[in-house]
Design an enzyme around this catalytic site. Structure first.
Site, PDB file in Angstrom:
ATOM      1  N   ARG A  14       0.842  -1.199   0.000  1.00  0.00           N
ATOM      2  CA  ARG A  14       0.000   0.000   0.000  1.00  0.00           C
ATOM      3  C   ARG A  14       0.873   1.243   0.000  1.00  0.00           C
ATOM      4  NH1 ARG A  14       2.505   2.266   3.123  1.00  0.00           N
ATOM      5  NH2 ARG A  14       2.474   2.304   5.395  1.00  0.00           N
ATOM      6  N   HIS A  21       0.447   9.130  10.424  1.00  0.00           N
ATOM      7  CA  HIS A  21       0.505   9.093  11.894  1.00  0.00           C
ATOM      8  C   HIS A  21      -0.792   9.602  12.517  1.00  0.00           C
ATOM      9  CE1 HIS A  21       4.642   7.683  12.451  1.00  0.00           C
ATOM     10  NE2 HIS A  21       4.877   8.296  11.317  1.00  0.00           N
ATOM     11  N   GLY A 110       8.681   0.795   3.413  1.00  0.00           N
ATOM     12  CA  GLY A 110       7.586   1.705   3.751  1.00  0.00           C
ATOM     13  C   GLY A 110       6.336   1.471   2.920  1.00  0.00           C
ATOM     14  N   SER A 112       4.464  -1.363   3.264  1.00  0.00           N
ATOM     15  CA  SER A 112       3.688  -2.359   3.995  1.00  0.00           C
ATOM     16  C   SER A 112       3.895  -3.781   3.513  1.00  0.00           C
ATOM     17  CB  SER A 112       2.197  -2.028   3.955  1.00  0.00           C
ATOM     18  OG  SER A 112       1.934  -0.996   4.830  1.00  0.00           O
ATOM     19  N   SER A 113       5.138  -4.146   3.283  1.00  0.00           N
ATOM     20  CA  SER A 113       5.399  -5.545   2.926  1.00  0.00           C
ATOM     21  C   SER A 113       4.988  -6.457   4.081  1.00  0.00           C
ATOM     22  CB  SER A 113       6.877  -5.743   2.582  1.00  0.00           C
ATOM     23  OG  SER A 113       7.699  -5.225   3.614  1.00  0.00           O
ATOM     24  N   ASP A 158      -2.462   0.036   7.581  1.00  0.00           N
ATOM     25  CA  ASP A 158      -1.817  -0.827   6.589  1.00  0.00           C
ATOM     26  C   ASP A 158      -2.645  -2.086   6.323  1.00  0.00           C
ATOM     27  OD1 ASP A 158       0.073   1.088   6.868  1.00  0.00           O
ATOM     28  OD2 ASP A 158       1.488  -0.153   7.998  1.00  0.00           O
TER      29      ASP A 158
HETATM   30  C1  GLA Z   1       3.177   2.668   9.799  1.00  0.00           C
HETATM   31  C2  GLA Z   1       2.100   2.000  10.645  1.00  0.00           C
HETATM   32  C3  GLA Z   1       0.727   2.572  10.334  1.00  0.00           C
HETATM   33  C4  GLA Z   1       0.722   4.091  10.417  1.00  0.00           C
HETATM   34  C5  GLA Z   1       1.900   4.668   9.619  1.00  0.00           C
HETATM   35  C6  GLA Z   1       2.039   6.155   9.789  1.00  0.00           C
HETATM   36  O1  GLA Z   1       2.990   2.353   8.442  1.00  0.00           O
HETATM   37  O2  GLA Z   1       2.084   0.607  10.409  1.00  0.00           O
HETATM   38  O3  GLA Z   1      -0.240   2.026  11.224  1.00  0.00           O
HETATM   39  O4  GLA Z   1       0.745   4.537  11.728  1.00  0.00           O
HETATM   40  O5  GLA Z   1       3.135   4.069   9.983  1.00  0.00           O
HETATM   41  O6  GLA Z   1       0.947   6.814   9.246  1.00  0.00           O
END
Ligand code: GLA
Length: 367
Positions: A14, A21, A110, A112-113, A158
């Site tokens: 994603r 945050h 960054g 979301s693997s 994510d």
């Molecule tokens: C990481 C976390 C998410 C989110 C982002 C920041 O990807 O896994 O839950 O908090 O940081 O937006």
């Protein structure tokens, strides 16, 4: 499909367009699933073992389902272990299976693997068991796996993005109510560009947890359960009473929530200049007030800001490295990538990987 035949699961990565945050502050996020991710070939086994292998190399990992699976691993298989433990906790009897994973997503980039792997394994478990969990419960089980088996107190963005992605749409998620609205992103003239900085800073996990605590502290000092409860007039009246650190952290979260909703409105009007302006503001706020950017991500965003055809660019995901996301004119995307690479290479020595992606569908069984 019978549970004894092999099958494939795809699970996307994603990218978050805006709303960073904010998820663990009960706020708004606007991620989308991307066209890159994981493909997992699942072969049911007759025993009680889950055998995981990856095209990234290393020995296959075997997890024994005859025992309750416990946290403690430090390798990539911990995400899968956490998911299996989640279904065990629900009392499911999971038959063994082999899962061969191939990925076209940078690990730790960054994108979301880890959530992609969690959701893929969850879908595989449900398929071999022949019973589904609701998609929201599946995403929450995966989030808990990340908390308990990877030690990252992440929010829900994510796992929800990877689960609920829809082709041609971003996902407006209210992280408090968990309401989802699919927002069309179907203007052929506009493309989403993902730029991998190629850097991974070691402090990520500890700093992430620290940000979460600072937000909780800010909310408590304002007499609220979460920053979502702090209204604009209340903020104006009370923010000066906060310590400087809490004021900056909370200031980011409150303004970022507003930017998510403003971005959705702008996207509805196809006002990409405004959407891009909001992305630039988001980056500045993450850099200066939330302090989760890094010089490499700042460089990418600075260079992008001066390139014709770029509406906006910002860091995406947890920060301290990882990826940036830009909204660009489709016809200029190739030239923009070339210029970004050329500007990034000399000061960093890194060949930045980048790609254009459309919003993709969420994790699912294919074939
Ligand atoms: C990481 C976390 C998410 C989110 C982002 C920041 O990807 O896994 O839950 O908090 O940081 O937006």
């Amino acid at each position: 499909m019978t549970t004894s035949s092999p099958f494939e699961v795809v699970s996307p990565g994603r990218v978050n367009l805006i709303g960073e945050h904010t998820d663990y502050n009960d706020g708004f996020v606007l991620p989308m699933a991307i066209e890159r991710g994981l493909r997992v070939t699942v072969h049911p086994r007759r025993d009680a073992a889950v055998v995981l292998s990856s095209d990234r190399g290393g020995e296959p990992v075997e997890l024994d389902l005859a025992q309750p699976i416990q946290p403690g691993r430090t390798d990539w298989a911990r995400y899968a272990a956490g998911v299996l433990a989640g279904y065990q906790r629900l009392g499911w009897h999971i038959p063994g299976f082999a899962a061969a994973i191939t990925a076209d997503l940078p690990a730790g980039g960054g994108l979301s693997s880890s959530a992609a792997l969690e959701v893929a394994i969850a879908i595989a478990v449900e398929a071999v068991c022949g019973r589904p969990l609701s998609p929201a419960d599946r995403a929450l089980l995966c989030q808990r796996a990340e908390h308990e088996f990877a030690g990252v107190p992440c929010g829900i963005m994510d796992q929800f993005a990877v689960t609920f992605g829809r082709e041609g749409h971003a996902l407006l998620l209210d992280c408090r109510s968990r309401d989802i609205r699919h927002v069309p992103l179907d203007d052929d003239g506009v493309a989403v560009l993902v730029i991998d900085s190629g850097v991974k800073h070691a402090l990520v996990d500890g700093e992430y947890a620290a940000r979460r605590r600072q937000c909780e502290s800010a909310a408590a000092l304002l007499g609220r359960q979460s920053l979502r409860d702090v209204k604009a007039d209340e903020w104006r009246a009370k923010s000066d009473s906060l310590p400087a650190l809490e004021r900056r952290r909370a200031g980011h979260v409150l303004t970022e929530n507003d930017r998510v909703l403003a971005f959705v409105a702008a996207a509805g009007r196809r006002d990409w200049a405004e959407a891009g302006r909001l992305m630039r503001e988001s980056h500045a706020s993450l850099r200066d007030d939330y302090e989760v950017s890094c010089p490499e991500l700042d460089l990418i965003c600075e260079v992008a800001a001066n390139l014709p055809g770029v509406f906006g660019c910002r860091m995406t995901g947890g920060g301290f490295g990882g990826a940036a996301v830009a909204l660009v004119e489709t016809s200029r995307a190739a030239a923009i990538m070339e210029q970004l690479r050329a500007a990034y290479r000399p000061p960093t020595g890194v060949e930045a990987a980048m790609f254009v992606t459309r919003p993709a569908a969420g994790g699912r069984v294919v074939a």
